[in-house]
Design a protein around this motif. Sequence first.
Motif, PDB file in Angstrom:
ATOM      1  N   SER B   1      43.884  14.250  17.433  1.00  0.00           N
ATOM      2  CA  SER B   1      43.968  15.258  17.629  1.00  0.00           C
ATOM      3  C   SER B   1      44.346  16.040  16.394  1.00  0.00           C
ATOM      4  CB  SER B   1      44.760  15.156  18.877  1.00  0.00           C
ATOM      5  OG  SER B   1      46.238  15.330  18.739  1.00  0.00           O
ATOM      6  N   GLN B   2      44.113  17.104  15.754  1.00  0.00           N
ATOM      7  CA  GLN B   2      45.166  18.161  15.208  1.00  0.00           C
ATOM      8  C   GLN B   2      46.451  18.699  15.549  1.00  0.00           C
ATOM      9  OE1 GLN B   2      41.609  18.856  17.340  1.00  0.00           O
ATOM     10  NE2 GLN B   2      40.582  18.991  15.857  1.00  0.00           N
ATOM     11  N   THR B   3      47.054  19.066  14.542  1.00  0.00           N
ATOM     12  CA  THR B   3      48.533  19.641  15.221  1.00  0.00           C
ATOM     13  C   THR B   3      48.911  20.410  13.671  1.00  0.00           C
ATOM     14  OG1 THR B   3      48.958  17.590  13.988  1.00  0.00           O
ATOM     15  CG2 THR B   3      49.657  17.824  16.164  1.00  0.00           C
ATOM     16  N   ILE B   4      49.339  21.448  14.041  1.00  0.00           N
ATOM     17  CA  ILE B   4      50.145  22.125  13.126  1.00  0.00           C
ATOM     18  C   ILE B   4      51.488  22.131  13.193  1.00  0.00           C
ATOM     19  CG2 ILE B   4      50.104  23.992  15.104  1.00  0.00           C
ATOM     20  CD1 ILE B   4      49.079  26.071  12.099  1.00  0.00           C
ATOM     21  N   HIS B   5      52.195  21.577  11.387  1.00  0.00           N
ATOM     22  CA  HIS B   5      53.700  22.294  11.105  1.00  0.00           C
ATOM     23  C   HIS B   5      53.348  23.515  11.127  1.00  0.00           C
ATOM     24  CE1 HIS B   5      53.348  18.031  13.215  1.00  0.00           C
ATOM     25  NE2 HIS B   5      52.454  17.737  12.002  1.00  0.00           N
ATOM     26  N   GLN B   6      54.405  24.447  10.940  1.00  0.00           N
ATOM     27  CA  GLN B   6      55.675  24.723  10.656  1.00  0.00           C
ATOM     28  C   GLN B   6      56.733  24.873  10.408  1.00  0.00           C
ATOM     29  OE1 GLN B   6      54.384  28.980  12.743  1.00  0.00           O
ATOM     30  NE2 GLN B   6      55.078  29.709  10.769  1.00  0.00           N
ATOM     31  N   TRP B   7      57.236  24.814   9.081  1.00  0.00           N
ATOM     32  CA  TRP B   7      58.586  24.919   8.401  1.00  0.00           C
ATOM     33  C   TRP B   7      59.409  25.835   8.237  1.00  0.00           C
ATOM     34  CZ3 TRP B   7      55.258  21.384   7.103  1.00  0.00           C
ATOM     35  CH2 TRP B   7      55.434  21.178   5.681  1.00  0.00           C
ATOM     36  N   PRO B   8      61.010  26.078   7.868  1.00  0.00           N
ATOM     37  CA  PRO B   8      61.308  26.302   8.455  1.00  0.00           C
ATOM     38  C   PRO B   8      61.506  26.236   9.678  1.00  0.00           C
ATOM     39  CG  PRO B   8      62.894  27.332   7.301  1.00  0.00           C
ATOM     40  CD  PRO B   8      60.937  27.123   6.917  1.00  0.00           C
ATOM     41  N   PHE B  88      59.299  37.154  13.044  1.00  0.00           N
ATOM     42  CA  PHE B  88      59.244  36.493  13.568  1.00  0.00           C
ATOM     43  C   PHE B  88      57.561  35.478  12.926  1.00  0.00           C
ATOM     44  CE2 PHE B  88      59.445  32.575  16.240  1.00  0.00           C
ATOM     45  CZ  PHE B  88      58.362  31.991  16.851  1.00  0.00           C
ATOM     46  N   TYR B  89      57.140  34.960  12.320  1.00  0.00           N
ATOM     47  CA  TYR B  89      56.423  34.526  11.655  1.00  0.00           C
ATOM     48  C   TYR B  89      55.532  33.324  12.005  1.00  0.00           C
ATOM     49  CZ  TYR B  89      57.746  37.547   8.160  1.00  0.00           C
ATOM     50  OH  TYR B  89      58.533  39.268   7.108  1.00  0.00           O
ATOM     51  N   LEU B  90      54.295  33.551  12.112  1.00  0.00           N
ATOM     52  CA  LEU B  90      53.488  32.685  12.530  1.00  0.00           C
ATOM     53  C   LEU B  90      52.280  32.255  12.267  1.00  0.00           C
ATOM     54  CD1 LEU B  90      53.457  34.251  16.131  1.00  0.00           C
ATOM     55  CD2 LEU B  90      53.962  32.206  15.820  1.00  0.00           C
ATOM     56  N   CYS B  91      51.571  30.690  11.813  1.00  0.00           N
ATOM     57  CA  CYS B  91      51.106  30.511  11.466  1.00  0.00           C
ATOM     58  C   CYS B  91      50.045  30.092  11.717  1.00  0.00           C
ATOM     59  CB  CYS B  91      51.810  29.087  10.155  1.00  0.00           C
ATOM     60  SG  CYS B  91      50.144  28.423   9.279  1.00  0.00           S
ATOM     61  N   ALA B  92      48.962  29.809  11.608  1.00  0.00           N
ATOM     62  CA  ALA B  92      47.493  29.311  12.690  1.00  0.00           C
ATOM     63  C   ALA B  92      46.471  28.912  11.929  1.00  0.00           C
ATOM     64  CB  ALA B  92      47.282  30.296  14.169  1.00  0.00           C
ATOM     65  N   TRP B  93      45.613  28.326  12.682  1.00  0.00           N
ATOM     66  CA  TRP B  93      44.523  27.504  12.299  1.00  0.00           C
ATOM     67  C   TRP B  93      43.504  27.809  12.865  1.00  0.00           C
ATOM     68  CZ3 TRP B  93      40.704  23.496  13.672  1.00  0.00           C
ATOM     69  CH2 TRP B  93      41.804  22.704  14.828  1.00  0.00           C
ATOM     70  N   SER B  94      42.180  27.643  12.313  1.00  0.00           N
ATOM     71  CA  SER B  94      41.002  27.797  13.203  1.00  0.00           C
ATOM     72  C   SER B  94      39.861  27.130  12.628  1.00  0.00           C
ATOM     73  CB  SER B  94      40.537  28.731  13.682  1.00  0.00           C
ATOM     74  OG  SER B  94      40.015  30.269  12.640  1.00  0.00           O
ATOM     75  N   PHE B 102      44.518  28.222  16.949  1.00  0.00           N
ATOM     76  CA  PHE B 102      46.227  27.246  17.398  1.00  0.00           C
ATOM     77  C   PHE B 102      46.756  27.305  17.005  1.00  0.00           C
ATOM     78  CE2 PHE B 102      42.921  24.880  19.894  1.00  0.00           C
ATOM     79  CZ  PHE B 102      42.265  24.526  19.135  1.00  0.00           C
ATOM     80  N   PHE B 103      48.356  27.849  16.830  1.00  0.00           N
ATOM     81  CA  PHE B 103      49.711  28.442  16.442  1.00  0.00           C
ATOM     82  C   PHE B 103      50.526  26.972  16.131  1.00  0.00           C
ATOM     83  CE2 PHE B 103      48.831  33.201  16.308  1.00  0.00           C
ATOM     84  CZ  PHE B 103      47.252  32.592  17.141  1.00  0.00           C
ATOM     85  N   GLY B 104      51.541  27.545  15.581  1.00  0.00           N
ATOM     86  CA  GLY B 104      52.593  26.765  15.311  1.00  0.00           C
ATOM     87  C   GLY B 104      53.361  27.038  15.876  1.00  0.00           C
ATOM     88  N   GLN B 105      54.627  26.832  15.993  1.00  0.00           N
ATOM     89  CA  GLN B 105      56.425  27.075  16.320  1.00  0.00           C
ATOM     90  C   GLN B 105      56.866  28.629  15.630  1.00  0.00           C
ATOM     91  OE1 GLN B 105      57.110  25.785  19.469  1.00  0.00           O
ATOM     92  NE2 GLN B 105      55.943  23.570  19.268  1.00  0.00           N
TER      93      GLN B 105
END
Lengths: 116, 112
Positions: B1-8, B88-94, B102-105
């Motif tokens: 399955s797909q996952t998205i990781h965002q840090w920190p 607040f910065y959000l990364c996402a992919w499609s 789909f968004f990161g945390q």
Amino acid sequence: AQSVSQHNHHVILSEAASLELGCNYSYGGTVNLFWYVQYPGQHLQLLLKYFSGDPLVKGIKGFEAEFIKSKFSFNLRKPSVQWSDTAEYFCAVITYSGAGSYQLTFGKGTKLSVIP
Amino acid sequence: SQTIHQWPATLVQPVGSPLSLECTVEGTSNPNLYWYRQAAGRGLQLLFYSIGIGQISSEVPQNLSASRPQDRQFILSSKKLLLSDSGFYLCAWSVREATEAFFGQGTRLTVV
């Protein structure tokens, strides 16, 4: 450029009240439409989506939305809200932006507060 | 399955310091990638999107830049942070065929 308008910034309802959140977009071509929800302290989650077919779409947790093409609208509804529905709701649109790419545009969000 | 990781997840930086936020996606190829900034009452503002390696489109001129050095890696940078970069910065992919994102945390950036 395309835009998405959510008319209500903050909606306050009592439990069991009915909900309708407005969403309008400005784009004359084919669109894919979404509602996302962000519960307090959590990340954005997809609530429901519309690509084609029946303009009345059902999502999770009893939510539904109706696509009315002539009005460029995609309003979110729920017949009876619960305290756990307290969250911020975002309408979003995907449009074709040329050269094989698609752009996802969000509205400013509507904060829903449900009073027990 | 797909996952998205965002840090920190959270970051406090002084004015004038550099910034690098990283986002990686697993389990998919050739995703569309996005950086958004979320501000209270202003919704999600699209900052950058990318349809492929080295291909970046900027939506809002500002103090930030983005890069995509690998297919599933998207980096948000700044050479010198401003107070107004806090947010607040959000990364996402499609996927490229225009399905949902789909968004990161998210990363809570505070510039002091």
